[in-house]
Motif scaffolding. Structure first.
Motif, PDB file in Angstrom:
ATOM      1  N   LEU A  58       0.819  -1.219   0.000  1.00 47.83           N
ATOM      2  CA  LEU A  58       0.000   0.000   0.000  1.00 47.83           C
ATOM      3  C   LEU A  58       0.849   1.263   0.000  1.00 47.83           C
ATOM      4  O   LEU A  58       0.327   2.363   0.143  1.00 47.83           O
ATOM      5  N   ASN A  60       2.262   3.122  -2.081  1.00 49.06           N
ATOM      6  CA  ASN A  60       1.965   4.212  -3.006  1.00 49.06           C
ATOM      7  C   ASN A  60       0.530   4.715  -2.887  1.00 49.06           C
ATOM      8  O   ASN A  60       0.149   5.685  -3.515  1.00 49.06           O
ATOM      9  N   VAL A  61      -0.275   4.014  -2.099  1.00 46.99           N
ATOM     10  CA  VAL A  61      -1.685   4.384  -1.961  1.00 46.99           C
ATOM     11  C   VAL A  61      -1.901   5.268  -0.737  1.00 46.99           C
ATOM     12  O   VAL A  61      -2.699   6.204  -0.763  1.00 46.99           O
ATOM     13  N   ILE A  62      -1.192   4.940   0.340  1.00 46.48           N
ATOM     14  CA  ILE A  62      -1.414   5.656   1.599  1.00 46.48           C
ATOM     15  C   ILE A  62      -0.867   7.079   1.503  1.00 46.48           C
ATOM     16  O   ILE A  62       0.314   7.274   1.234  1.00 46.48           O
ATOM     17  N   PRO A  63      -1.724   8.085   1.714  1.00 48.58           N
ATOM     18  CA  PRO A  63      -1.255   9.473   1.682  1.00 48.58           C
ATOM     19  C   PRO A  63      -0.261   9.712   2.811  1.00 48.58           C
ATOM     20  O   PRO A  63      -0.430   9.189   3.919  1.00 48.58           O
ATOM     21  N   ASN A  64       0.732  10.503   2.518  1.00 47.62           N
ATOM     22  CA  ASN A  64       1.809  10.721   3.476  1.00 47.62           C
ATOM     23  C   ASN A  64       1.315  11.252   4.810  1.00 47.62           C
ATOM     24  O   ASN A  64       1.797  10.863   5.873  1.00 47.62           O
ATOM     25  N   ARG A  65       0.311  12.159   4.757  1.00 43.24           N
ATOM     26  CA  ARG A  65      -0.101  12.835   5.984  1.00 43.24           C
ATOM     27  C   ARG A  65      -0.786  11.918   6.977  1.00 43.24           C
ATOM     28  O   ARG A  65      -0.782  12.169   8.181  1.00 43.24           O
ATOM     29  N   VAL A  66      -1.427  10.852   6.500  1.00 45.79           N
ATOM     30  CA  VAL A  66      -2.111   9.951   7.439  1.00 45.79           C
ATOM     31  C   VAL A  66      -1.431   8.583   7.470  1.00 45.79           C
ATOM     32  O   VAL A  66      -2.075   7.580   7.762  1.00 45.79           O
ATOM     33  N   PRO A  69      -1.644   6.721  11.207  1.00 42.38           N
ATOM     34  CA  PRO A  69      -2.916   6.053  11.511  1.00 42.38           C
ATOM     35  C   PRO A  69      -3.169   4.842  10.627  1.00 42.38           C
ATOM     36  O   PRO A  69      -3.635   3.798  11.114  1.00 42.38           O
ATOM     37  N   ALA A  70      -2.826   4.967   9.345  1.00 42.51           N
ATOM     38  CA  ALA A  70      -3.048   3.835   8.449  1.00 42.51           C
ATOM     39  C   ALA A  70      -2.203   2.640   8.878  1.00 42.51           C
ATOM     40  O   ALA A  70      -2.683   1.503   8.940  1.00 42.51           O
ATOM     41  N   VAL A  73      -3.695   1.016  12.004  1.00 44.42           N
ATOM     42  CA  VAL A  73      -4.876   0.187  11.742  1.00 44.42           C
ATOM     43  C   VAL A  73      -4.445  -1.174  11.198  1.00 44.42           C
ATOM     44  O   VAL A  73      -4.923  -2.227  11.649  1.00 44.42           O
ATOM     45  N   THR A  77      -4.921  -4.677  13.309  1.00 46.78           N
ATOM     46  CA  THR A  77      -5.704  -5.769  12.738  1.00 46.78           C
ATOM     47  C   THR A  77      -4.966  -7.097  12.889  1.00 46.78           C
ATOM     48  O   THR A  77      -5.536  -8.091  13.359  1.00 46.78           O
TER      49      THR A  77
ATOM     50  N   GLU B   5      -2.412  14.744  -1.640  1.00 43.56           N
ATOM     51  CA  GLU B   5      -2.736  15.087  -0.261  1.00 43.56           C
ATOM     52  C   GLU B   5      -4.149  15.634  -0.097  1.00 43.56           C
ATOM     53  O   GLU B   5      -4.479  16.143   0.952  1.00 43.56           O
ATOM     54  N   ARG B   9      -9.165  12.298  -0.703  1.00 42.98           N
ATOM     55  CA  ARG B   9      -8.340  11.118  -0.918  1.00 42.98           C
ATOM     56  C   ARG B   9      -7.877  10.531   0.424  1.00 42.98           C
ATOM     57  O   ARG B   9      -7.929   9.313   0.653  1.00 42.98           O
ATOM     58  N   VAL B  13      -8.928   6.809   1.601  1.00 47.00           N
ATOM     59  CA  VAL B  13      -7.968   5.726   1.828  1.00 47.00           C
ATOM     60  C   VAL B  13      -8.102   5.166   3.239  1.00 47.00           C
ATOM     61  O   VAL B  13      -8.156   3.947   3.442  1.00 47.00           O
ATOM     62  N   LEU B  14      -8.218   6.068   4.215  1.00 51.51           N
ATOM     63  CA  LEU B  14      -8.339   5.586   5.598  1.00 51.51           C
ATOM     64  C   LEU B  14      -9.606   4.766   5.795  1.00 51.51           C
ATOM     65  O   LEU B  14      -9.585   3.718   6.442  1.00 51.51           O
ATOM     66  N   ILE B  17      -9.127   1.347   4.210  1.00 52.20           N
ATOM     67  CA  ILE B  17      -8.266   0.479   5.021  1.00 52.20           C
ATOM     68  C   ILE B  17      -9.029  -0.040   6.239  1.00 52.20           C
ATOM     69  O   ILE B  17      -9.018  -1.226   6.547  1.00 52.20           O
ATOM     70  N   LEU B  25     -11.322  -8.890  10.291  1.00 53.72           N
ATOM     71  CA  LEU B  25     -11.477  -9.261  11.701  1.00 53.72           C
ATOM     72  C   LEU B  25     -12.791  -9.983  11.947  1.00 53.72           C
ATOM     73  O   LEU B  25     -12.851 -10.930  12.716  1.00 53.72           O
TER      74      LEU B  25
END
Lengths: 200, 194
Positions: A58, A60-66, A69-70, A73, A77, B5, B9, B13-14, B17, B25
Protein backbone atom coordinates in the motif's frame (compact mmCIF):
# COMPACT_ATOMS: atom_id res chain seq x y z
CA UNK A 1 23.19 -6.54 0.47
CA UNK A 2 22.77 -10.28 0.14
CA UNK A 3 20.27 -12.26 2.14
CA UNK A 4 22.73 -14.08 4.35
CA UNK A 5 24.52 -10.92 5.35
CA UNK A 6 21.22 -9.27 6.18
CA UNK A 7 20.15 -12.22 8.31
CA UNK A 8 23.36 -12.12 10.29
CA UNK A 9 23.01 -8.39 10.69
CA UNK A 10 19.46 -8.50 12.03
CA UNK A 11 20.46 -11.18 14.54
CA UNK A 12 23.43 -9.36 16.02
CA UNK A 13 24.29 -5.89 14.78
CA UNK A 14 20.81 -4.54 14.18
CA UNK A 15 18.95 -6.89 16.49
CA UNK A 16 15.81 -4.98 17.56
CA UNK A 17 16.40 -5.63 21.24
CA UNK A 18 20.14 -5.71 21.74
CA UNK A 19 21.21 -3.47 18.88
CA UNK A 20 18.43 -0.93 18.49
CA UNK A 21 16.96 -1.23 22.02
CA UNK A 22 13.41 -1.17 20.68
CA UNK A 23 10.38 -2.93 22.09
CA UNK A 24 11.78 -3.35 25.57
CA UNK A 25 8.42 -3.41 27.38
CA UNK A 26 7.30 -6.80 26.03
CA UNK A 27 10.91 -7.96 26.15
CA UNK A 28 11.22 -7.40 29.86
CA UNK A 29 7.69 -8.36 30.80
CA UNK A 30 7.17 -11.63 28.97
CA UNK A 31 10.53 -13.37 29.24
CA UNK A 32 9.96 -15.15 32.54
CA UNK A 33 10.61 -18.44 30.74
CA UNK A 34 12.14 -19.57 27.46
CA UNK A 35 8.77 -20.76 26.17
CA UNK A 36 7.07 -17.43 26.88
CA UNK A 37 9.88 -15.56 25.17
CA UNK A 38 9.61 -17.81 22.14
CA UNK A 39 5.82 -17.43 21.98
CA UNK A 40 5.95 -13.66 22.26
CA UNK A 41 8.75 -13.49 19.68
CA UNK A 42 6.90 -15.62 17.15
CA UNK A 43 3.65 -13.69 17.65
CA UNK A 44 5.53 -10.46 17.03
CA UNK A 45 7.28 -11.96 13.99
CA UNK A 46 3.93 -12.86 12.45
CA UNK A 47 2.62 -9.35 12.96
CA UNK A 48 5.84 -7.83 11.69
CA UNK A 49 5.92 -9.88 8.49
CA UNK A 50 2.22 -9.39 7.75
CA UNK A 51 2.20 -5.66 8.41
CA UNK A 52 5.43 -5.14 6.46
CA UNK A 53 3.95 -6.95 3.45
CA UNK A 54 0.65 -5.07 3.53
CA UNK A 55 2.25 -1.68 4.12
CA UNK A 56 4.75 -2.29 1.34
CA UNK A 57 1.88 -3.14 -1.02
CA UNK A 58 0.00 0.00 0.00
CA UNK A 59 3.04 2.28 0.08
CA UNK A 60 1.97 4.21 -3.01
CA UNK A 61 -1.69 4.38 -1.96
CA UNK A 62 -1.41 5.66 1.60
CA UNK A 63 -1.25 9.47 1.68
CA UNK A 64 1.81 10.72 3.48
CA UNK A 65 -0.10 12.83 5.98
CA UNK A 66 -2.11 9.95 7.44
CA UNK A 67 0.48 7.22 7.11
CA UNK A 68 0.83 6.64 10.87
CA UNK A 69 -2.92 6.05 11.51
CA UNK A 70 -3.05 3.84 8.45
CA UNK A 71 -0.06 1.80 9.67
CA UNK A 72 -1.56 1.46 13.13
CA UNK A 73 -4.88 0.19 11.74
CA UNK A 74 -3.02 -2.44 9.70
CA UNK A 75 -0.85 -3.46 12.67
CA UNK A 76 -3.77 -3.55 15.12
CA UNK A 77 -5.70 -5.77 12.74
CA UNK A 78 -2.94 -8.35 12.62
CA UNK A 79 -2.41 -8.20 16.37
CA UNK A 80 -6.09 -8.93 16.93
CA UNK A 81 -5.84 -11.84 14.51
CA UNK A 82 -2.88 -13.24 16.46
CA UNK A 83 -4.76 -12.73 19.72
CA UNK A 84 -7.82 -14.62 18.55
CA UNK A 85 -5.84 -17.26 16.68
CA UNK A 86 -3.67 -17.98 19.69
CA UNK A 87 -6.68 -18.22 21.99
CA UNK A 88 -8.17 -20.76 19.60
CA UNK A 89 -5.06 -22.90 19.18
CA UNK A 90 -2.50 -22.34 21.96
CA UNK A 91 -4.85 -21.64 24.83
CA UNK A 92 -2.36 -22.27 27.64
CA UNK A 93 0.29 -20.04 26.12
CA UNK A 94 -2.35 -17.39 25.63
CA UNK A 95 -3.15 -17.52 29.33
CA UNK A 96 0.42 -16.47 30.16
CA UNK A 97 0.97 -14.04 27.29
CA UNK A 98 -2.62 -12.83 26.99
CA UNK A 99 -2.06 -9.54 28.76
CA UNK A 100 0.85 -8.63 26.51
CA UNK A 101 -0.43 -9.61 23.07
CA UNK A 102 -2.52 -6.43 22.60
CA UNK A 103 0.59 -4.45 23.51
CA UNK A 104 2.26 -5.64 20.29
CA UNK A 105 0.24 -2.88 18.60
CA UNK A 106 2.37 -0.23 20.23
CA UNK A 107 5.60 -2.20 19.95
CA UNK A 108 7.90 0.33 18.35
CA UNK A 109 9.77 -2.33 16.38
CA UNK A 110 6.74 -2.90 14.18
CA UNK A 111 5.84 0.73 13.59
CA UNK A 112 9.55 1.45 13.23
CA UNK A 113 10.01 -1.09 10.45
CA UNK A 114 6.80 0.04 8.75
CA UNK A 115 7.94 3.64 8.77
CA UNK A 116 11.64 3.16 8.08
CA UNK A 117 11.59 0.23 5.70
CA UNK A 118 8.31 -1.19 4.40
CA UNK A 119 6.89 2.16 3.30
CA UNK A 120 9.94 2.73 1.08
CA UNK A 121 10.84 -0.72 -0.23
CA UNK A 122 9.33 -3.38 -2.47
CA UNK A 123 7.29 -6.36 -1.36
CA UNK A 124 10.04 -8.99 -1.28
CA UNK A 125 12.56 -6.85 0.59
CA UNK A 126 9.92 -5.80 3.11
CA UNK A 127 8.91 -9.41 3.65
CA UNK A 128 12.54 -10.40 4.31
CA UNK A 129 13.07 -7.39 6.55
CA UNK A 130 10.01 -8.27 8.64
CA UNK A 131 11.01 -11.92 8.83
CA UNK A 132 14.62 -11.28 9.84
CA UNK A 133 13.80 -8.51 12.29
CA UNK A 134 11.13 -10.75 13.83
CA UNK A 135 13.52 -13.68 14.08
CA UNK A 136 16.16 -11.44 15.60
CA UNK A 137 13.61 -10.27 18.17
CA UNK A 138 12.56 -13.86 18.87
CA UNK A 139 16.21 -14.85 19.23
CA UNK A 140 16.90 -12.24 21.93
CA UNK A 141 13.65 -12.99 23.75
CA UNK A 142 14.48 -16.69 23.70
CA UNK A 143 17.98 -16.10 25.12
CA UNK A 144 16.70 -13.72 27.77
CA UNK A 145 13.88 -16.10 28.66
CA UNK A 146 16.29 -19.04 28.88
CA UNK A 147 18.69 -17.21 31.18
CA UNK A 148 15.88 -16.11 33.46
CA UNK A 149 14.20 -19.50 33.51
CA UNK A 150 17.42 -21.42 34.18
CA UNK A 151 18.57 -19.10 36.99
CA UNK A 152 15.15 -18.24 38.37
CA UNK A 153 13.27 -21.54 38.33
CA UNK A 154 16.04 -24.05 37.63
CA UNK A 155 14.44 -25.43 34.49
CA UNK A 156 14.62 -24.91 30.74
CA UNK A 157 11.62 -25.10 28.40
CA UNK A 158 9.76 -26.66 31.31
CA UNK A 159 12.35 -29.42 31.92
CA UNK A 160 13.71 -29.36 35.47
CA UNK A 161 17.48 -29.02 35.57
CA UNK A 162 17.99 -29.12 39.32
CA UNK A 163 16.29 -31.23 42.03
CA UNK A 164 12.97 -29.79 43.14
CA UNK A 165 14.01 -28.87 46.68
CA UNK A 166 16.98 -26.75 45.61
CA UNK A 167 16.36 -23.08 46.06
CA UNK A 168 16.78 -20.98 42.91
CA UNK A 169 17.57 -17.30 42.41
CA UNK A 170 13.98 -16.13 42.44
CA UNK A 171 14.82 -12.53 41.62
CA UNK A 172 15.49 -13.52 38.00
CA UNK A 173 11.83 -14.35 37.47
CA UNK A 174 10.76 -11.03 38.95
CA UNK A 175 11.10 -7.65 37.25
CA UNK A 176 14.57 -6.68 38.58
CA UNK A 177 15.98 -9.92 37.19
CA UNK A 178 14.75 -8.93 33.73
CA UNK A 179 16.80 -5.75 33.82
CA UNK A 180 19.84 -7.53 35.24
CA UNK A 181 19.79 -10.28 32.62
CA UNK A 182 19.12 -7.84 29.80
CA UNK A 183 22.10 -5.75 30.85
CA UNK A 184 24.51 -8.67 30.71
CA UNK A 185 23.04 -9.97 27.46
CA UNK A 186 23.47 -6.51 25.93
CA UNK A 187 27.15 -6.59 26.83
CA UNK A 188 27.61 -10.02 25.27
CA UNK A 189 25.62 -9.29 22.12
CA UNK A 190 27.38 -6.00 21.50
CA UNK A 191 30.72 -7.74 21.83
CA UNK A 192 29.63 -10.29 19.21
CA UNK A 193 28.31 -7.49 17.01
CA UNK A 194 31.62 -5.68 17.22
CA UNK A 195 33.54 -8.80 16.25
CA UNK A 196 31.25 -9.33 13.23
CA UNK A 197 31.54 -5.72 12.12
CA UNK A 198 35.29 -5.66 12.65
CA UNK A 199 35.69 -8.78 10.56
CA UNK A 200 34.39 -7.03 7.46
CA UNK B 1 1.96 16.09 -4.37
CA UNK B 2 -0.97 18.48 -3.91
CA UNK B 3 -3.33 16.10 -5.60
CA UNK B 4 -2.10 13.21 -3.50
CA UNK B 5 -2.74 15.09 -0.26
CA UNK B 6 -6.31 16.17 -1.04
CA UNK B 7 -8.74 15.75 1.84
CA UNK B 8 -11.13 13.45 0.05
CA UNK B 9 -8.34 11.12 -0.92
CA UNK B 10 -7.01 10.98 2.64
CA UNK B 11 -10.43 10.20 4.06
CA UNK B 12 -11.15 7.72 1.31
CA UNK B 13 -7.97 5.73 1.83
CA UNK B 14 -8.34 5.59 5.60
CA UNK B 15 -11.97 4.52 5.34
CA UNK B 16 -11.08 1.81 2.85
CA UNK B 17 -8.27 0.48 5.02
CA UNK B 18 -10.50 0.49 8.09
CA UNK B 19 -13.25 -1.22 6.12
CA UNK B 20 -11.00 -4.06 4.95
CA UNK B 21 -9.53 -4.41 8.44
CA UNK B 22 -13.02 -4.70 9.94
CA UNK B 23 -14.11 -7.25 7.35
CA UNK B 24 -11.02 -9.37 7.93
CA UNK B 25 -11.48 -9.26 11.70
CA UNK B 26 -15.14 -10.19 11.43
CA UNK B 27 -14.15 -13.23 9.41
CA UNK B 28 -11.37 -14.31 11.81
CA UNK B 29 -13.68 -13.78 14.77
CA UNK B 30 -16.25 -16.03 13.12
CA UNK B 31 -13.87 -18.93 12.61
CA UNK B 32 -12.14 -18.69 16.01
CA UNK B 33 -15.19 -18.14 18.22
CA UNK B 34 -16.10 -21.81 18.53
CA UNK B 35 -12.58 -23.15 19.21
CA UNK B 36 -12.07 -20.47 21.87
CA UNK B 37 -15.30 -21.36 23.63
CA UNK B 38 -14.37 -25.04 23.41
CA UNK B 39 -10.90 -24.39 24.90
CA UNK B 40 -12.40 -22.55 27.85
CA UNK B 41 -14.89 -25.29 28.47
CA UNK B 42 -12.20 -27.96 28.26
CA UNK B 43 -10.03 -26.13 30.75
CA UNK B 44 -12.94 -25.90 33.15
CA UNK B 45 -13.60 -29.63 32.78
CA UNK B 46 -9.92 -30.42 33.34
CA UNK B 47 -9.97 -28.20 36.43
CA UNK B 48 -12.81 -30.26 37.94
CA UNK B 49 -10.59 -33.37 37.82
CA UNK B 50 -7.78 -31.41 39.44
CA UNK B 51 -9.76 -29.99 42.35
CA UNK B 52 -11.52 -33.29 43.01
CA UNK B 53 -8.39 -35.37 42.41
CA UNK B 54 -8.39 -37.09 45.82
CA UNK B 55 -11.87 -38.54 45.28
CA UNK B 56 -10.63 -41.06 42.71
CA UNK B 57 -12.91 -41.96 39.82
CA UNK B 58 -15.69 -39.43 39.41
CA UNK B 59 -18.35 -38.50 36.89
CA UNK B 60 -19.80 -35.08 36.36
CA UNK B 61 -21.99 -33.26 33.85
CA UNK B 62 -20.58 -31.39 30.84
CA UNK B 63 -21.94 -28.02 31.88
CA UNK B 64 -22.12 -26.46 35.31
CA UNK B 65 -25.41 -25.54 36.98
CA UNK B 66 -26.13 -22.15 38.42
CA UNK B 67 -26.82 -21.46 42.09
CA UNK B 68 -27.89 -18.01 43.25
CA UNK B 69 -27.24 -16.94 46.79
CA UNK B 70 -28.12 -13.68 48.48
CA UNK B 71 -25.21 -11.54 47.37
CA UNK B 72 -23.43 -13.60 44.71
CA UNK B 73 -23.93 -16.47 42.33
CA UNK B 74 -21.89 -19.59 41.73
CA UNK B 75 -21.66 -22.29 39.11
CA UNK B 76 -21.12 -25.85 40.25
CA UNK B 77 -20.48 -29.38 38.99
CA UNK B 78 -21.89 -32.12 41.21
CA UNK B 79 -19.58 -35.14 41.07
CA UNK B 80 -20.68 -38.72 41.63
CA UNK B 81 -18.46 -41.71 42.38
CA UNK B 82 -18.57 -45.24 40.95
CA UNK B 83 -21.82 -46.22 42.68
CA UNK B 84 -23.44 -42.93 41.52
CA UNK B 85 -23.53 -41.56 45.05
CA UNK B 86 -22.70 -37.88 45.37
CA UNK B 87 -19.08 -37.49 46.52
CA UNK B 88 -18.42 -33.79 46.12
CA UNK B 89 -18.79 -30.56 44.23
CA UNK B 90 -16.51 -28.42 42.10
CA UNK B 91 -17.78 -24.90 42.66
CA UNK B 92 -16.81 -21.91 40.52
CA UNK B 93 -17.11 -18.54 42.23
CA UNK B 94 -15.91 -15.03 41.58
CA UNK B 95 -13.22 -14.14 44.08
CA UNK B 96 -14.14 -10.52 44.76
CA UNK B 97 -11.87 -7.45 44.67
CA UNK B 98 -8.52 -8.93 43.73
CA UNK B 99 -5.65 -6.64 42.84
CA UNK B 100 -6.65 -6.85 39.18
CA UNK B 101 -10.40 -7.09 39.73
CA UNK B 102 -12.51 -10.20 40.34
CA UNK B 103 -11.10 -13.53 39.28
CA UNK B 104 -12.64 -16.95 38.74
CA UNK B 105 -11.80 -19.57 41.30
CA UNK B 106 -12.79 -23.23 41.33
CA UNK B 107 -12.96 -24.97 44.69
CA UNK B 108 -13.34 -28.72 45.14
CA UNK B 109 -15.40 -29.66 48.19
CA UNK B 110 -16.19 -33.20 49.32
CA UNK B 111 -19.60 -34.35 50.55
CA UNK B 112 -18.76 -33.56 54.18
CA UNK B 113 -17.94 -29.94 53.38
CA UNK B 114 -14.15 -30.09 53.48
CA UNK B 115 -12.10 -28.15 50.95
CA UNK B 116 -10.10 -30.53 48.73
CA UNK B 117 -8.22 -28.26 46.34
CA UNK B 118 -8.44 -24.95 44.49
CA UNK B 119 -7.79 -23.89 40.91
CA UNK B 120 -7.62 -20.36 39.53
CA UNK B 121 -9.38 -20.28 36.16
CA UNK B 122 -8.41 -16.81 35.02
CA UNK B 123 -6.96 -13.81 36.74
CA UNK B 124 -5.12 -10.55 36.29
CA UNK B 125 -3.10 -10.60 39.51
CA UNK B 126 0.52 -9.47 39.52
CA UNK B 127 2.90 -12.06 38.05
CA UNK B 128 5.42 -13.12 40.69
CA UNK B 129 3.37 -11.84 43.63
CA UNK B 130 -0.39 -12.32 43.40
CA UNK B 131 -0.19 -15.25 41.03
CA UNK B 132 1.67 -17.23 43.68
CA UNK B 133 -1.85 -18.09 44.82
CA UNK B 134 -1.59 -20.93 42.30
CA UNK B 135 1.36 -22.41 44.15
CA UNK B 136 1.19 -25.41 46.44
CA UNK B 137 2.65 -23.52 49.42
CA UNK B 138 -0.34 -21.20 49.51
CA UNK B 139 -3.01 -23.67 48.41
CA UNK B 140 -2.18 -26.39 50.91
CA UNK B 141 -3.38 -24.38 53.94
CA UNK B 142 -6.94 -24.47 52.57
CA UNK B 143 -7.15 -28.26 52.42
CA UNK B 144 -9.49 -29.94 54.92
CA UNK B 145 -10.84 -26.64 56.16
CA UNK B 146 -14.60 -26.33 56.53
CA UNK B 147 -16.92 -23.37 56.83
CA UNK B 148 -17.23 -23.87 60.57
CA UNK B 149 -13.70 -24.75 61.71
CA UNK B 150 -12.03 -21.68 60.23
CA UNK B 151 -12.17 -17.92 60.52
CA UNK B 152 -12.32 -17.05 56.82
CA UNK B 153 -10.08 -14.02 56.88
CA UNK B 154 -6.36 -13.45 56.46
CA UNK B 155 -4.35 -13.29 59.69
CA UNK B 156 -3.87 -9.54 59.34
CA UNK B 157 -7.66 -9.13 59.60
CA UNK B 158 -7.95 -11.53 62.52
CA UNK B 159 -8.59 -14.74 60.58
CA UNK B 160 -6.78 -18.05 60.11
CA UNK B 161 -5.32 -17.73 56.61
CA UNK B 162 -1.65 -16.93 55.96
CA UNK B 163 -1.56 -14.21 53.31
CA UNK B 164 0.92 -14.28 50.45
CA UNK B 165 3.95 -12.06 50.92
CA UNK B 166 3.27 -8.63 49.40
CA UNK B 167 -0.08 -9.78 48.04
CA UNK B 168 -2.55 -9.32 50.88
CA UNK B 169 -5.27 -8.02 48.58
CA UNK B 170 -5.03 -11.10 46.38
CA UNK B 171 -5.07 -13.33 49.46
CA UNK B 172 -8.18 -11.58 50.82
CA UNK B 173 -9.97 -12.07 47.50
CA UNK B 174 -8.90 -15.72 47.37
CA UNK B 175 -10.03 -16.33 50.94
CA UNK B 176 -13.45 -14.80 50.41
CA UNK B 177 -13.69 -16.77 47.18
CA UNK B 178 -13.19 -20.06 49.03
CA UNK B 179 -15.66 -18.92 51.67
CA UNK B 180 -18.22 -18.19 48.99
CA UNK B 181 -17.71 -21.67 47.59
CA UNK B 182 -18.30 -23.17 51.04
CA UNK B 183 -21.45 -21.09 51.52
CA UNK B 184 -22.65 -22.33 48.14
CA UNK B 185 -21.94 -25.89 49.24
CA UNK B 186 -23.92 -25.37 52.43
CA UNK B 187 -26.89 -24.04 50.47
CA UNK B 188 -26.70 -26.90 47.97
CA UNK B 189 -26.31 -29.58 50.58
CA UNK B 190 -29.18 -28.39 52.74
CA UNK B 191 -31.43 -28.86 49.75
CA UNK B 192 -30.08 -32.37 49.13
CA UNK B 193 -30.66 -33.71 52.63
CA UNK B 194 -34.32 -32.82 52.81
Amino acid sequence: MNVKEKLLKSFFVENPVTGLLLGLCPTLATTTSAENGLGMGLATTFVLVSSNVVISLLRNVIPNRVRIPAFIVVIATFVTIVDMGMQATLYDLHKTLGLFIPLIVVNCIILGRAEAFASKNNLWDSFLDGLFMGLGFTFSLFILGSVREILGTGSWLGMALVPGDWSTILVFVLAPGAFLSLGFILVGMNKIARVIEGGK
Amino acid sequence: MDKQESGIRIIGVLVLIAFFAAALLAYVNKITRDPIARNMKEETKRAVRIVLNTLGEIHYPDDPSLKRLNDFEARYFPAVGKDSALVGYAIIVKAPNGFGGDFDLMVGIDSTGRVLDTYVLNHKETPGLGDNMKKEDFKKQFRNRTLENTKWMVKKDGGDIDALTAATITSRAFTSGVKRALLTFKALHKGKQR
